[in-house]
Design a protein around this motif. Structure first.
Motif, PDB file in Angstrom:
ATOM      1  N   ASP A  23      47.934  68.233  62.406  1.00 15.36           N
ATOM      2  CA  ASP A  23      46.788  68.986  62.681  1.00 15.36           C
ATOM      3  C   ASP A  23      47.133  69.868  64.074  1.00 15.36           C
ATOM      4  OD1 ASP A  23      46.630  65.837  62.049  1.00 15.36           O
ATOM      5  OD2 ASP A  23      44.687  66.599  61.659  1.00 15.36           O
ATOM      6  N   VAL A  24      48.324  69.843  64.828  1.00 17.20           N
ATOM      7  CA  VAL A  24      48.276  70.210  65.943  1.00 17.20           C
ATOM      8  C   VAL A  24      49.431  71.464  66.030  1.00 17.20           C
ATOM      9  CG1 VAL A  24      48.976  69.865  68.493  1.00 17.20           C
ATOM     10  CG2 VAL A  24      47.936  68.194  67.227  1.00 17.20           C
ATOM     11  N   MET A  25      49.274  72.333  66.727  1.00 15.51           N
ATOM     12  CA  MET A  25      50.001  73.685  67.195  1.00 15.51           C
ATOM     13  C   MET A  25      50.251  73.597  68.571  1.00 15.51           C
ATOM     14  SD  MET A  25      49.823  77.676  66.451  1.00 15.51           S
ATOM     15  CE  MET A  25      49.955  77.518  64.856  1.00 15.51           C
ATOM     16  N   ILE A  26      51.593  73.779  69.096  1.00 15.00           N
ATOM     17  CA  ILE A  26      51.678  73.958  70.530  1.00 15.00           C
ATOM     18  C   ILE A  26      51.733  75.181  71.005  1.00 15.00           C
ATOM     19  CG2 ILE A  26      53.473  73.353  72.210  1.00 15.00           C
ATOM     20  CD1 ILE A  26      52.426  70.932  71.286  1.00 15.00           C
ATOM     21  N   ASP A  32      50.732  82.939  70.885  1.00 13.96           N
ATOM     22  CA  ASP A  32      50.555  81.842  70.058  1.00 13.96           C
ATOM     23  C   ASP A  32      49.136  81.784  69.699  1.00 13.96           C
ATOM     24  OD1 ASP A  32      53.157  81.321  69.857  1.00 13.96           O
ATOM     25  OD2 ASP A  32      53.371  79.925  71.360  1.00 13.96           O
ATOM     26  N   ILE A  33      48.164  82.225  70.392  1.00 11.53           N
ATOM     27  CA  ILE A  33      46.781  82.005  70.141  1.00 11.53           C
ATOM     28  C   ILE A  33      46.372  82.584  68.807  1.00 11.53           C
ATOM     29  CG2 ILE A  33      44.361  82.578  70.881  1.00 11.53           C
ATOM     30  CD1 ILE A  33      45.514  82.510  73.490  1.00 11.53           C
ATOM     31  N   ASP A  34      46.987  83.665  68.384  1.00 13.93           N
ATOM     32  CA  ASP A  34      46.568  84.560  67.181  1.00 13.93           C
ATOM     33  C   ASP A  34      47.116  83.620  65.930  1.00 13.93           C
ATOM     34  OD1 ASP A  34      45.523  86.493  68.548  1.00 13.93           O
ATOM     35  OD2 ASP A  34      47.172  87.959  68.433  1.00 13.93           O
ATOM     36  N   SER A  35      48.294  83.103  66.081  1.00 17.42           N
ATOM     37  CA  SER A  35      48.803  82.244  65.036  1.00 17.42           C
ATOM     38  C   SER A  35      48.009  80.937  64.833  1.00 17.42           C
ATOM     39  CB  SER A  35      50.194  81.772  65.345  1.00 17.42           C
ATOM     40  OG  SER A  35      51.212  83.009  65.603  1.00 17.42           O
ATOM     41  N   PHE A  36      47.438  80.350  65.824  1.00 24.02           N
ATOM     42  CA  PHE A  36      46.609  79.142  65.928  1.00 24.02           C
ATOM     43  C   PHE A  36      45.543  79.529  64.971  1.00 24.02           C
ATOM     44  CE2 PHE A  36      43.074  76.786  67.808  1.00 24.02           C
ATOM     45  CZ  PHE A  36      43.407  75.706  66.931  1.00 24.02           C
ATOM     46  N   ASP A  42      43.692  72.291  63.579  1.00 25.84           N
ATOM     47  CA  ASP A  42      42.603  72.159  64.093  1.00 25.84           C
ATOM     48  C   ASP A  42      42.647  72.047  65.658  1.00 25.84           C
ATOM     49  OD1 ASP A  42      40.940  72.489  61.893  1.00 25.84           O
ATOM     50  OD2 ASP A  42      41.146  70.392  61.240  1.00 25.84           O
ATOM     51  N   LEU A  43      43.675  71.973  65.874  1.00 25.93           N
ATOM     52  CA  LEU A  43      44.023  71.575  67.596  1.00 25.93           C
ATOM     53  C   LEU A  43      45.173  72.374  68.014  1.00 25.93           C
ATOM     54  CD1 LEU A  43      43.207  70.023  69.958  1.00 25.93           C
ATOM     55  CD2 LEU A  43      44.803  68.085  69.275  1.00 25.93           C
ATOM     56  N   ALA A  44      44.965  73.062  69.236  1.00 26.04           N
ATOM     57  CA  ALA A  44      46.203  73.635  70.010  1.00 26.04           C
ATOM     58  C   ALA A  44      46.288  73.033  71.184  1.00 26.04           C
ATOM     59  CB  ALA A  44      45.935  75.231  69.803  1.00 26.04           C
ATOM     60  N   VAL A 177      45.691  72.076  78.222  1.00 24.10           N
ATOM     61  CA  VAL A 177      45.013  73.138  77.799  1.00 24.10           C
ATOM     62  C   VAL A 177      44.665  72.622  76.160  1.00 24.10           C
ATOM     63  CG1 VAL A 177      44.567  75.418  77.174  1.00 24.10           C
ATOM     64  CG2 VAL A 177      44.994  74.840  79.403  1.00 24.10           C
ATOM     65  N   ALA A 178      43.430  72.573  75.826  1.00 19.11           N
ATOM     66  CA  ALA A 178      43.324  72.247  74.321  1.00 19.11           C
ATOM     67  C   ALA A 178      42.442  73.301  73.702  1.00 19.11           C
ATOM     68  CB  ALA A 178      42.876  70.928  74.117  1.00 19.11           C
ATOM     69  N   LEU A 179      42.730  73.675  72.655  1.00 14.90           N
ATOM     70  CA  LEU A 179      41.621  74.567  71.797  1.00 14.90           C
ATOM     71  C   LEU A 179      41.232  73.595  70.650  1.00 14.90           C
ATOM     72  CD1 LEU A 179      43.448  77.928  72.031  1.00 14.90           C
ATOM     73  CD2 LEU A 179      41.882  77.011  73.440  1.00 14.90           C
ATOM     74  N   LEU A 180      39.922  73.578  70.241  1.00 15.74           N
ATOM     75  CA  LEU A 180      39.628  72.606  69.244  1.00 15.74           C
ATOM     76  C   LEU A 180      38.609  73.434  68.338  1.00 15.74           C
ATOM     77  CD1 LEU A 180      39.977  70.909  71.734  1.00 15.74           C
ATOM     78  CD2 LEU A 180      38.074  69.181  70.729  1.00 15.74           C
ATOM     79  N   LYS A 181      38.875  73.447  67.168  1.00 17.42           N
ATOM     80  CA  LYS A 181      38.357  74.187  66.081  1.00 17.42           C
ATOM     81  C   LYS A 181      36.894  73.330  65.655  1.00 17.42           C
ATOM     82  CE  LYS A 181      41.938  77.161  64.092  1.00 17.42           C
ATOM     83  NZ  LYS A 181      42.669  77.220  62.766  1.00 17.42           N
ATOM     84  N   GLY A 182      35.921  74.054  65.318  1.00 19.27           N
ATOM     85  CA  GLY A 182      34.456  73.225  65.193  1.00 19.27           C
ATOM     86  C   GLY A 182      34.222  73.601  63.561  1.00 19.27           C
TER      87      GLY A 182
END
Length: 215
Positions: A23-26, A32-36, A42-44, A177-182
């Motif tokens: 579920d995770v991308m580093i 790397d944001i565009d790739s995520f 669902d989580l970076a 830092v975390a990016l969570l998709k909703g």
């Protein structure tokens, strides 16, 4: 043990993963944001350098018991309307600007909060596109791997278990830092997560910075 979708905070099991959850991308860099955003993850998670006065800024925010919660159109607009947040937000401005450029989000909301309790004890998915969050002090957000979730039981007030048996609770590290998709993110069911438990008598409150990209 899990009870009614909640992990008993007095008997949390600890483990070390042999490999990164699917579920995770580093995030190693802003590129790397565009790739995520274009991935099915669902989580970076990423580590981004802070300013030299990082700890001083945290202490100041804790002492002031800062509480900011408002919508903004741009970072300049945010700094003008909520100057108390500028010192914290400026540390992550390049990342937030890159997110804003990557997709056209109309509504953004920032929250800077000092808390001494568990805000959202139930596992849930955010009803928005994307959430940026970093816990600057105290325990980080807890989440479940997609394979461990019983999604049909979400939103039922904890009356039925959300986590499958014998699965582990994951936790974002302090300062990470975390990016969570909703739910509103195209093609995603959203990351299932909750706030960490905090002892009401703890001398260490939780301080977090959160930016929601709503629609």
């Amino acid at each position: 043990m899990y009870k009614d979708g909640l992990l008993d905070p007095f008997n949390i099991e600890h483990h070390v993963l042999d490999q990164l959850p699917e579920d995770v991308m580093i995030l190693n860099s802003l590129d790397d944001i565009d790739s995520f955003l274009s991935s099915e993850k669902d989580l970076a998670l990423g580590e981004f350098s802070q300013t030299d006065d990082y700890q001083q800024i945290i202490r100041l925010r804790i002492n002031e018991q800062v509480d900011i919660d408002r919508e903004f159109q741009s970072l300049d607009d945010l700094y003008e309307r909520a100057p108390g947040a500028e010192s914290l937000v400026s540390m992550y401005a390049p990342l937030l600007l890159r997110l804003d450029q990557a997709m056209e989000w109309k509504t953004k909301r920032i929250t800077v909060k000092v808390i001494r309790d568990q805000m959202c004890p139930l596992f849930h998915v955010d009803n928005l596109k994307l959430r940026f969050i970093v816990t600057l002090q105290g325990p980080g957000t807890q989440w479940l791997m997609g394979r461990d979730v019983i999604r049909k039981n979400l939103g039922k007030g904890g009356r039925k278990p959300i986590a499958k048996k014998n699965c582990y609770l994951q936790q974002i590290q302090t300062g990470q830092v975390a990016l969570l998709k909703g739910l509103k993110f195209p093609g995603s069911k959203g990351l299932v997560h909750r706030s960490p438990s905090i002892s009401p008598v703890s001398d260490t409150p939780r301080l977090f910075l959160r930016v929601d990209f709503i629609d």
